[in-house]
Design an enzyme around this catalytic site. Sequence first.
Site, short mmCIF file in Angstrom:
data_model
loop_
_atom_site.label_atom_id
_atom_site.label_comp_id
_atom_site.label_asym_id
_atom_site.label_seq_id
_atom_site.Cartn_x
_atom_site.Cartn_y
_atom_site.Cartn_z
N LYS A 114 81.29 -67.47 70.53
CA LYS A 114 80.31 -68.52 70.03
C LYS A 114 80.40 -68.79 68.61
CE LYS A 114 79.52 -68.15 74.51
NZ LYS A 114 80.83 -67.91 75.10
N TYR A 135 76.62 -72.19 79.08
CA TYR A 135 77.93 -72.02 79.13
C TYR A 135 78.51 -71.90 80.19
CZ TYR A 135 82.14 -69.02 78.16
OH TYR A 135 83.42 -68.70 78.06
N THR A 158 82.19 -73.41 70.47
CA THR A 158 82.86 -72.12 70.62
C THR A 158 84.18 -72.22 69.98
OG1 THR A 158 83.84 -72.81 72.80
CG2 THR A 158 81.74 -71.58 72.90
N ARG A 175 86.20 -75.70 70.89
CA ARG A 175 85.50 -76.43 71.90
C ARG A 175 83.98 -76.80 71.42
NH1 ARG A 175 88.42 -75.51 77.31
NH2 ARG A 175 87.41 -77.39 77.94
C1 HCC Z 1 85.57 -74.37 79.40
C2 HCC Z 1 84.41 -75.24 79.26
C3 HCC Z 1 83.65 -75.05 78.42
C4 HCC Z 1 83.58 -74.08 77.30
C5 HCC Z 1 84.88 -73.03 77.56
C6 HCC Z 1 85.74 -73.16 78.54
C7 HCC Z 1 82.75 -73.76 76.26
C8 HCC Z 1 81.30 -74.53 76.39
C9 HCC Z 1 80.54 -74.59 75.44
O1 HCC Z 1 84.73 -72.07 76.92
C10 HCC Z 1 79.13 -75.24 75.84
C11 HCC Z 1 78.57 -75.77 74.61
C12 HCC Z 1 77.44 -76.49 74.64
C13 HCC Z 1 76.61 -76.48 76.02
C14 HCC Z 1 77.54 -76.09 77.21
C15 HCC Z 1 78.71 -75.19 76.82
O2 HCC Z 1 82.95 -73.13 75.40
O3 HCC Z 1 75.44 -77.13 75.95
O4 HCC Z 1 86.28 -74.52 80.22
#
Ligand code: HCC
Length: 165
Positions: free
Chosen positions: A96, A105, A47, A35
């Site tokens: 991460k 997050y 992530t 993601r």
């Molecule tokens: C979700 C939505 C987002 C994530 C997840 C499940 C996620 C977000 C990462 O695991 C992220 C990256 C950069 C940022 C903020 C969040 O992994 O600035 O349903």
Amino acid sequence: MATISAVQVEFLEFPAVVTSPASGKTYFLGGAGERGLTIEGKFIKFTGIGVYLEDKAVPSLAAKWKGKTSEELVHTLHFYRDIISGPFEKLIRGSKILPLAGAEYSKKVMENCVAHMKSVGTYGDAEAAAIEKFAEAFKNVNFAPGASVFYRQSPDGILGVSCLF
Ligand code: HCC
């Protein structure tokens, strides 16, 4: 039974089978991927997520989907719905790739959850309170690369959240 392979997402390794230190239960890897966010036109992987299913997911899903090919199943939305709503536990590991503040997050996760619940009409006071609690849990943490959040989802609606730093 088919062989399940570990999946690698960047430097993260998602083993084929994991055991919960809490319950001793084993879960197999349903799938894993990445993601991220598109920043200035470039997709940044933040992530890696692995979705693990309790062993009894196989006989449960087979009751309805046995005999279908993987090619058919991969295009069948209803099959994914049955994975999500089936009467077996799911363990989701979100790890991460890049450093990320807990508040950043959780904000993204909450935005997605709230948007989804609003779209299906299930967002009420109890859900708003749960979202508050979720935000609280991530308020003062920082995730370094490799750190993980685990979500245990049980069929009776219980959600467990834990972090491994
Ligand atoms: C979700 C939505 C987002 C994530 C997840 C499940 C996620 C977000 C990462 O695991 C992220 C990256 C950069 C940022 C903020 C969040 O992994 O600035 O349903």
